[in-house]
Design a protein around this motif. Structure first.
Motif, PDB file in Angstrom:
ATOM      1  N   VAL A 175       0.839  -1.207   0.000  1.00 48.10           N
ATOM      2  CA  VAL A 175       0.000   0.000   0.000  1.00 48.10           C
ATOM      3  C   VAL A 175       0.871   1.253   0.000  1.00 48.10           C
ATOM      4  O   VAL A 175       0.616   2.214  -0.739  1.00 48.10           O
ATOM      5  CB  VAL A 175      -0.953  -0.006   1.205  1.00 48.10           C
ATOM      6  CG1 VAL A 175      -1.666   1.328   1.350  1.00 48.10           C
ATOM      7  CG2 VAL A 175      -1.989  -1.124   1.055  1.00 48.10           C
ATOM      8  N   ALA A 176       1.915   1.265   0.837  1.00 43.05           N
ATOM      9  CA  ALA A 176       2.786   2.437   0.904  1.00 43.05           C
ATOM     10  C   ALA A 176       3.467   2.706  -0.428  1.00 43.05           C
ATOM     11  O   ALA A 176       3.540   3.868  -0.885  1.00 43.05           O
ATOM     12  CB  ALA A 176       3.829   2.241   1.998  1.00 43.05           C
ATOM     13  N   LEU A 177       3.964   1.656  -1.080  1.00 41.54           N
ATOM     14  CA  LEU A 177       4.660   1.851  -2.349  1.00 41.54           C
ATOM     15  C   LEU A 177       3.707   2.257  -3.463  1.00 41.54           C
ATOM     16  O   LEU A 177       4.058   3.070  -4.331  1.00 41.54           O
ATOM     17  CB  LEU A 177       5.418   0.576  -2.724  1.00 41.54           C
ATOM     18  CG  LEU A 177       6.602   0.230  -1.803  1.00 41.54           C
ATOM     19  CD1 LEU A 177       7.177  -1.134  -2.161  1.00 41.54           C
ATOM     20  CD2 LEU A 177       7.673   1.308  -1.854  1.00 41.54           C
TER      21      LEU A 177
ATOM     22  N   ALA B  40       0.940  -0.604  10.359  1.00 41.88           N
ATOM     23  CA  ALA B  40       0.344   0.635   9.861  1.00 41.88           C
ATOM     24  C   ALA B  40       1.233   1.250   8.799  1.00 41.88           C
ATOM     25  O   ALA B  40       2.465   1.147   8.869  1.00 41.88           O
ATOM     26  CB  ALA B  40       0.125   1.637  10.992  1.00 41.88           C
ATOM     27  N   VAL B  41       0.613   1.875   7.808  1.00 38.96           N
ATOM     28  CA  VAL B  41       1.324   2.776   6.911  1.00 38.96           C
ATOM     29  C   VAL B  41       1.263   4.152   7.561  1.00 38.96           C
ATOM     30  O   VAL B  41       0.184   4.621   7.927  1.00 38.96           O
ATOM     31  CB  VAL B  41       0.662   2.824   5.519  1.00 38.96           C
ATOM     32  CG1 VAL B  41       1.366   3.853   4.628  1.00 38.96           C
ATOM     33  CG2 VAL B  41       0.680   1.453   4.867  1.00 38.96           C
ATOM     34  N   VAL B  42       2.415   4.777   7.731  1.00 42.06           N
ATOM     35  CA  VAL B  42       2.465   6.112   8.316  1.00 42.06           C
ATOM     36  C   VAL B  42       2.942   7.082   7.238  1.00 42.06           C
ATOM     37  O   VAL B  42       4.073   6.979   6.745  1.00 42.06           O
ATOM     38  CB  VAL B  42       3.393   6.174   9.542  1.00 42.06           C
ATOM     39  CG1 VAL B  42       3.418   7.591  10.119  1.00 42.06           C
ATOM     40  CG2 VAL B  42       2.936   5.181  10.605  1.00 42.06           C
ATOM     41  N   VAL B  43       2.067   7.997   6.879  1.00 45.22           N
ATOM     42  CA  VAL B  43       2.403   9.025   5.893  1.00 45.22           C
ATOM     43  C   VAL B  43       3.064  10.177   6.632  1.00 45.22           C
ATOM     44  O   VAL B  43       2.472  10.772   7.534  1.00 45.22           O
ATOM     45  CB  VAL B  43       1.147   9.512   5.150  1.00 45.22           C
ATOM     46  CG1 VAL B  43       1.502  10.648   4.189  1.00 45.22           C
ATOM     47  CG2 VAL B  43       0.495   8.359   4.391  1.00 45.22           C
TER      48      VAL B  43
ATOM     49  N   VAL C  68       1.870  11.853  -1.163  1.00 47.93           N
ATOM     50  CA  VAL C  68       0.929  10.726  -1.161  1.00 47.93           C
ATOM     51  C   VAL C  68      -0.452  11.196  -1.578  1.00 47.93           C
ATOM     52  O   VAL C  68      -0.915  12.272  -1.173  1.00 47.93           O
ATOM     53  CB  VAL C  68       0.867  10.093   0.248  1.00 47.93           C
ATOM     54  CG1 VAL C  68      -0.199   9.018   0.313  1.00 47.93           C
ATOM     55  CG2 VAL C  68       2.220   9.520   0.622  1.00 47.93           C
ATOM     56  N   ARG C  69      -1.113  10.362  -2.360  1.00 47.66           N
ATOM     57  CA  ARG C  69      -2.474  10.663  -2.780  1.00 47.66           C
ATOM     58  C   ARG C  69      -3.393   9.473  -2.522  1.00 47.66           C
ATOM     59  O   ARG C  69      -3.018   8.343  -2.740  1.00 47.66           O
ATOM     60  CB  ARG C  69      -2.517  10.998  -4.279  1.00 47.66           C
ATOM     61  CG  ARG C  69      -1.758  12.256  -4.680  1.00 47.66           C
ATOM     62  CD  ARG C  69      -1.694  12.385  -6.189  1.00 47.66           C
ATOM     63  NE  ARG C  69      -0.902  11.293  -6.791  1.00 47.66           N
ATOM     64  CZ  ARG C  69      -0.889  11.041  -8.092  1.00 47.66           C
ATOM     65  NH1 ARG C  69      -1.611  11.741  -8.929  1.00 47.66           N
ATOM     66  NH2 ARG C  69      -0.155  10.041  -8.557  1.00 47.66           N
ATOM     67  N   HIS C  70      -4.562   9.756  -2.017  1.00 47.68           N
ATOM     68  CA  HIS C  70      -5.662   8.783  -1.953  1.00 47.68           C
ATOM     69  C   HIS C  70      -5.317   7.514  -1.185  1.00 47.68           C
ATOM     70  O   HIS C  70      -5.634   6.401  -1.609  1.00 47.68           O
ATOM     71  CB  HIS C  70      -6.129   8.423  -3.367  1.00 47.68           C
ATOM     72  CG  HIS C  70      -6.528   9.603  -4.194  1.00 47.68           C
ATOM     73  ND1 HIS C  70      -7.566  10.425  -3.839  1.00 47.68           N
ATOM     74  CD2 HIS C  70      -6.009  10.112  -5.340  1.00 47.68           C
ATOM     75  CE1 HIS C  70      -7.689  11.393  -4.752  1.00 47.68           C
ATOM     76  NE2 HIS C  70      -6.741  11.225  -5.659  1.00 47.68           N
ATOM     77  N   MET C  71      -4.679   7.695  -0.024  1.00 44.30           N
ATOM     78  CA  MET C  71      -4.324   6.530   0.780  1.00 44.30           C
ATOM     79  C   MET C  71      -5.546   5.718   1.197  1.00 44.30           C
ATOM     80  O   MET C  71      -5.511   4.482   1.213  1.00 44.30           O
ATOM     81  CB  MET C  71      -3.560   6.979   2.023  1.00 44.30           C
ATOM     82  CG  MET C  71      -2.054   6.957   1.881  1.00 44.30           C
ATOM     83  SD  MET C  71      -1.386   5.303   1.620  1.00 44.30           S
ATOM     84  CE  MET C  71      -2.060   4.458   3.042  1.00 44.30           C
ATOM     85  N   LYS C  72      -6.623   6.381   1.566  1.00 43.78           N
ATOM     86  CA  LYS C  72      -7.822   5.660   1.997  1.00 43.78           C
ATOM     87  C   LYS C  72      -8.320   4.738   0.899  1.00 43.78           C
ATOM     88  O   LYS C  72      -8.697   3.592   1.156  1.00 43.78           O
ATOM     89  CB  LYS C  72      -8.918   6.649   2.398  1.00 43.78           C
ATOM     90  CG  LYS C  72      -8.634   7.406   3.688  1.00 43.78           C
ATOM     91  CD  LYS C  72      -9.652   8.498   3.932  1.00 43.78           C
ATOM     92  CE  LYS C  72     -11.071   7.936   4.069  1.00 43.78           C
ATOM     93  NZ  LYS C  72     -12.042   9.006   4.409  1.00 43.78           N
ATOM     94  N   HIS C  73      -8.329   5.229  -0.325  1.00 47.75           N
ATOM     95  CA  HIS C  73      -8.815   4.414  -1.432  1.00 47.75           C
ATOM     96  C   HIS C  73      -7.851   3.269  -1.743  1.00 47.75           C
ATOM     97  O   HIS C  73      -8.271   2.147  -2.051  1.00 47.75           O
ATOM     98  CB  HIS C  73      -9.027   5.284  -2.667  1.00 47.75           C
ATOM     99  CG  HIS C  73     -10.094   6.322  -2.491  1.00 47.75           C
ATOM    100  ND1 HIS C  73      -9.849   7.546  -1.926  1.00 47.75           N
ATOM    101  CD2 HIS C  73     -11.419   6.305  -2.792  1.00 47.75           C
ATOM    102  CE1 HIS C  73     -10.973   8.240  -1.887  1.00 47.75           C
ATOM    103  NE2 HIS C  73     -11.937   7.511  -2.407  1.00 47.75           N
ATOM    104  N   LEU C  74      -6.553   3.546  -1.673  1.00 47.55           N
ATOM    105  CA  LEU C  74      -5.569   2.507  -1.940  1.00 47.55           C
ATOM    106  C   LEU C  74      -5.639   1.382  -0.916  1.00 47.55           C
ATOM    107  O   LEU C  74      -5.526   0.210  -1.260  1.00 47.55           O
ATOM    108  CB  LEU C  74      -4.161   3.113  -1.934  1.00 47.55           C
ATOM    109  CG  LEU C  74      -3.714   3.811  -3.209  1.00 47.55           C
ATOM    110  CD1 LEU C  74      -2.395   4.515  -2.980  1.00 47.55           C
ATOM    111  CD2 LEU C  74      -3.586   2.807  -4.351  1.00 47.55           C
TER     112      LEU C  74
END
Length: 360
Positions: free
Chosen positions: A85-87, A229-232, A238-244
């Motif tokens: 997800v992070a990548l 967890a992914v920590v931004v 970063v864009r659209h983490m929730k959707h990813l």
């Protein structure tokens, strides 16, 4: 005639010996008692699903206390999910990730970054699991070449897959070099607690303070039952983490049970106590094994892993008594991992068995 009813089990049964310890992986350990107590505390009643609960909300405060006021945590099920997800969050469809040849995302994630994340890994051989600006430059080229996947991210691991550590200055140099090429930096922190404990610095010292854009925060290897967890850290990267996260099947409906574990670890000092203990046990193991004739310790023991070389037949006999893995079976290299619940007597009995087998 009706078939007989199957046997109904009305209670839980223990199917293992809880005194058994091994050195295969820190994933073999169970949940820390304080984490298990936190799970029970979060149970009962209804809480908003998919991250709208009180525990996930409070986790943000905990995470910001470690990584600064702009940090945002996105709990996920596991470490591979966190990395993928992070990548994805910092690459385009045509993007590529530069990483060490020994990186977990390349060696141990079953092709998930490529197959599930749709990105290309550009690997670099390293002597100690660590990238440098010079090593990164082996793959950092061809941004305008439509025939080559575009390097967009540098991914490092702290501590590395070989148990070595980056200093904060080394990560700063990587971040400055990557950013100078227009790339972002991801840190795989499945054992970030062990790194901070060994370096004796806050986690921010080698993450947001030196330019890391996004990280995978580990919990499972340090006392959590499940969940990372992914920590931004850099919101602009970063864009659209929730959707990813949802698209990648990493959105837990009952997210409070991941968040409360991370809260239990990181709100106070449990993460540090657990990591220090695991590191100390690895040092004890390395010292004991190093004193055994014929055993070679391969890398500096800087976290909770020990890499050693010994005769293949000795390893095979030892594996019948203690679980551990070959790292490079052809060379006779093995990996021994310590966990938050490794005991001194486990180390001492293992070293005694190692000495006995080496003398045969």
């Amino acid at each position: 005639m009706n078939p007989p009813n199957p046997v109904q089990r009305t209670d839980a049964h223990r199917h293992h010996d809880p005194t058994t310890q091994g050195f295969a992986s820190d994933n073999y350990a169970g949940g820390h008692p304080e984490v298990m107590a936190a799970l029970a505390l979060a149970n009962g009643g209804h809480q908003v699903a998919y991250g709208g609960d009180e525990y996930t909300d409070h986790l943000q405060t905990v995470i910001r206390s470690h990584f600064g006021p702009t940090a945002e945590a996105f709990p996920v099920f596991n470490g591979t999910g966190a990395n993928v997800v992070a990548l994805q969050a910092v690459t385009d469809r045509w993007g590529a990730v530069i990483c060490a040849e020994s990186a977990h995302i390349h060696v141990d994630e079953g092709g998930a970054p490529e197959r599930m994340g749709g990105l290309k890994l550009l690997t670099v051989p390293t002597p100690d699991g660590k990238l440098t600006p010079e090593l990164i430059d082996q793959q950092a080229y061809g941004w305008d070449d439509e025939h080559r996947a575009m390097p967009q991210v540098v991914s490092i691991t702290q501590s590395t897959e070989l148990g070595t550590l980056y200093t904060p200055d080394e990560i700063r140099a990587i971040c400055e070099h990557a950013h100078g090429h227009g790339m972002t930096v991801h840190l795989d922190g499945s054992r970030i607690s062990n790194a901070a404990a060994s370096l004796d610095v806050p986690m921010r010292t080698f993450t947001n303070a030196v330019g890391v854009d996004i990280l995978s925060l580990g919990g499972t290897k340090n006392g959590a039952l499940f969940g990372e967890a992914v920590v931004v850290l850099n919101q602009d990267a970063v864009r659209h983490m929730k959707h990813l996260r949802k698209l990648s099947m990493q959105l837990h409906s009952k997210m409070r049970f991941i968040s409360v574990q991370l809260e239990a670890l990181f709100a106070k000092d449990l993460w540090l106590r657990n990591a220090r203990h695991a590191n100390e046990m690895a040092q004890r193991l390395a010292e004991g094994a190093r004193a055994v004739d014929g055993v070679e310790i391969l890398y500096p023991v800087q976290a909770n892993g020990v890499f050693a070389r010994l005769p293949h037949d000795v390893s095979e006999r030892l594996m019948k008594k203690y679980r551990f893995y070959f790292w490079d079976e052809a060379a006779g290299d093995v990996r021994w991992m310590c966990a938050f619940d490794t005991r001194e007597e486990d180390i001492d009995s293992f070293v005694a068995a190692l000495k006995e087998e080496m003398a045969r």
